[in-house]
Each structure stands twice: as structure tokens, then as C-alpha cells.
Design an enzyme around this catalytic site. Sequence first.
Site, PDB file in Angstrom:
ATOM      1  N   TRP A 169     -10.369  -3.567  -5.420  1.00  0.00           N
ATOM      2  CA  TRP A 169     -10.692  -3.277  -4.021  1.00  0.00           C
ATOM      3  C   TRP A 169     -12.183  -2.948  -3.917  1.00  0.00           C
ATOM      4  O   TRP A 169     -12.861  -3.350  -2.962  1.00  0.00           O
ATOM      5  CB  TRP A 169      -9.824  -2.125  -3.527  1.00  0.00           C
ATOM      6  CG  TRP A 169      -9.888  -1.876  -2.054  1.00  0.00           C
ATOM      7  CD1 TRP A 169     -10.559  -2.604  -1.113  1.00  0.00           C
ATOM      8  CD2 TRP A 169      -9.239  -0.821  -1.339  1.00  0.00           C
ATOM      9  NE1 TRP A 169     -10.375  -2.065   0.147  1.00  0.00           N
ATOM     10  CE2 TRP A 169      -9.569  -0.972   0.032  1.00  0.00           C
ATOM     11  CE3 TRP A 169      -8.422   0.241  -1.715  1.00  0.00           C
ATOM     12  CZ2 TRP A 169      -9.109  -0.097   1.017  1.00  0.00           C
ATOM     13  CZ3 TRP A 169      -7.961   1.108  -0.740  1.00  0.00           C
ATOM     14  CH2 TRP A 169      -8.293   0.944   0.611  1.00  0.00           C
ATOM     15  N   ASP A 227      -0.539  -4.279  -3.847  1.00  0.00           N
ATOM     16  CA  ASP A 227      -1.546  -3.209  -3.955  1.00  0.00           C
ATOM     17  C   ASP A 227      -0.893  -1.840  -3.752  1.00  0.00           C
ATOM     18  O   ASP A 227      -1.424  -0.984  -3.031  1.00  0.00           O
ATOM     19  CB  ASP A 227      -2.646  -3.396  -2.907  1.00  0.00           C
ATOM     20  CG  ASP A 227      -3.310  -4.757  -2.996  1.00  0.00           C
ATOM     21  OD1 ASP A 227      -3.323  -5.344  -4.089  1.00  0.00           O
ATOM     22  OD2 ASP A 227      -3.807  -5.256  -1.963  1.00  0.00           O
ATOM     23  N   ASP A 268       0.830  -1.218   0.000  1.00  0.00           N
ATOM     24  CA  ASP A 268       0.000   0.000   0.000  1.00  0.00           C
ATOM     25  C   ASP A 268       0.864   1.269   0.000  1.00  0.00           C
ATOM     26  O   ASP A 268       0.591   2.222   0.735  1.00  0.00           O
ATOM     27  CB  ASP A 268      -0.941   0.015   1.208  1.00  0.00           C
ATOM     28  CG  ASP A 268      -1.886  -1.171   1.231  1.00  0.00           C
ATOM     29  OD1 ASP A 268      -2.041  -1.822   0.185  1.00  0.00           O
ATOM     30  OD2 ASP A 268      -2.459  -1.462   2.289  1.00  0.00           O
ATOM     31  N   ARG A 325      -6.158  -5.523  -9.128  1.00  0.00           N
ATOM     32  CA  ARG A 325      -7.266  -6.316  -8.616  1.00  0.00           C
ATOM     33  C   ARG A 325      -8.248  -5.358  -7.969  1.00  0.00           C
ATOM     34  O   ARG A 325      -7.886  -4.251  -7.544  1.00  0.00           O
ATOM     35  CB  ARG A 325      -6.791  -7.390  -7.634  1.00  0.00           C
ATOM     36  CG  ARG A 325      -6.085  -6.891  -6.385  1.00  0.00           C
ATOM     37  CD  ARG A 325      -5.692  -8.045  -5.482  1.00  0.00           C
ATOM     38  NE  ARG A 325      -5.039  -7.615  -4.249  1.00  0.00           N
ATOM     39  CZ  ARG A 325      -4.790  -8.421  -3.220  1.00  0.00           C
ATOM     40  NH1 ARG A 325      -5.174  -9.698  -3.270  1.00  0.00           N
ATOM     41  NH2 ARG A 325      -4.188  -7.967  -2.139  1.00  0.00           N
TER      42      ARG A 325
END
Length: 338
Positions: free
Chosen positions: A238, A180, A159, A236
Site C-alpha cells: 500500500w 488486503d 480491509d 502487496r
Amino acid sequence: MALDYSSYACIFVMTLFLFMASHPRADAAETSTALLISVDQSGKGDYRTIQDAINAVPSNNKELIFILVKPGIYKEKVVVPADKPFITISGSEANATIITWNDSGDIFESPTFTVLASDFVGRYLTIQNTFGPGTKAVALRVSGDRAAFFGCRILSYQDTLLDDTGRHYYSHCYIEGAVDFICGNAASLFERCHLHSLSVGDAAITAQRRESPSEQTGFTFLGCKVTGVRTAVLGRPWGPYSRVVFALTYMSNVILPQGWDDWGDFAKQSTVFYGEYKCYGPGANTKKRVEWSQNLTSQEAELFLTKNMIGGKSWIRSTPTRFKKASSAISNNSTQHA
């Protein structure tokens, strides 16, 4: 012969202008005068820390504030509060001006650098969270509207960039992480940025969080470069209506043939918008892409190929051409902080 700070500031600003002249610039609003505040760890500026300089800006500020940060390693968590818009924080080279912290856990509490204000600009800074693998550890959180970053390095593992809410523009930035590492629900254009994945499996570069088809949010990567240490996917979801587009982007063989992942939720395959347009490189072959991603036509891609998608021409501003020294109400000579 040693230079006093005023001489240094003049040389520093001139160097910055030369640097800017050799790099692509944002579409300018009109040029303007900014209030100059200097940060220098050695005590030769107005403040020794970046946060002290931000704290000195009045609430509900209406002036352009240009915080010039001398090269150094600044070990601090930085927050630009929501009531302090129109701030620019600038180094001269990202490799030389480093803002670093080591924190983890909640994505809203762990960031090294948090932007809550509107009309923020970051230039030529390294912003890093050194926590490493194991949990969420955000380097940069951007939750204000109309924020732009030029020539910055944004580094962490999981993140890395919480691109949370608002309209944002990233130009010539280097963004590194494994899991991510560009996430959130902003409406953002990444132009000529370098994304470097530390994933050693199938971790995702993006996790965009668009929650409904009515939200005008999503990430667009235009003319970027994607590299990595082993293998990864582009994104992907969220959020169920996650929207990500890669256009005119070089992809190394780090990108797995399937390209995208549904995060274990089959239902999201019918609601996400994952598109690619005229990308190139060994990772850009779309023959084995998941069937629910899209190869965009020129007409479909047109929306994503300019700053219009974020209304950028009306708010992305160029570097000020004139500076004035901060008044005593803002500037606080560093001798008082010794």
C-alpha cells in the site's frame, strides 16, 4: 435458583481468570486494580450496550477500566474515543460475545469497532462487519498507540483489520478476510494468530502502508498459521516502503508460489521489505518466490522475534487481579435504561 448480578459477576470473573490461566498471557506490567463496569443486554449489569459503558468513562481517564461484557450479540458500532485511555473490553469467549454491524465505504467510517484511545485492551471478543464482498468494509480500526488484543475473532471480507497507526500487539487472534484484510501503517506484532483467507484468486492478505524508510512501522507475524479457501499472496505494498515479515509460521497451500505482489508498481520492488524466516508447510516453499522478497538469516530475523520491536514489555499489561465497583459517577444501574 437465579443468581443476582453480583453473584454472576463473581462467577464470570473467576471463569475469566481460569480461562486466562490456561492461555498464554502478555508480558505483564505490574498487576493492578481496575474499576469494573458490566454490560448485560438483559438489564442485570451497569449498562445494556458497550457504547454506553464507554461513554460513562470520564474524559482524560487515568484509571484502569475493565468493561466486562456478558455473552450475547451486540448490534452496535463502537468507538473508544481518544480521550479515554486505559480501557479493557472483555468477554469470556470470543464465540459467545459478538459485536456486529453491516457497513461499507470509507475505511475510517465503516468499522464496526474503532479504537482511537491509547492503552486499550480487547479480550475474547468477536468483532465483525457482515457487509461481504463488493467494497471496503472494516471490522476493526486501531488508531491508538499501545493497543493489545487477546483471543479475538476479527471478521469481514475486504480491509477486515485497519491496523492504522501506533504500536499494537495481537495474540491468539483469528483474522479472516479476502482482500488486503490486514492493512495500515502501524507497528504491529501478531503472535500465534490464525489468518484465514477467503480469496479465490490472488488477493493479498496484507497491505502495509509504510511511507518512508525512516518510519518504524511494519507487520510481523510470529508463530502464526495461514489457511484459506483457495489461493492468495502474503502481501502487496500500500505504501512504497511496505514492511512485512512472516517468521516461524505455518502456511497451507493457499499461498501462491510467488508469495508477494507489487500492486502493479515495478518501482516498489526496490523499496519494500518482505521477509520470511523458517516458515513451514506446503505454502512456505520459497524456491519460486519473487526475487525482491527475502529469506532472512537468523541475524536479520532477530529484530522481529520478540516484543522489543514494538517496545511491548513496557506497556502490554496482564489482566488485573483486583476489581472495585464503579462509583455512581460512572456506574449507572441498568434500571435507568429500561
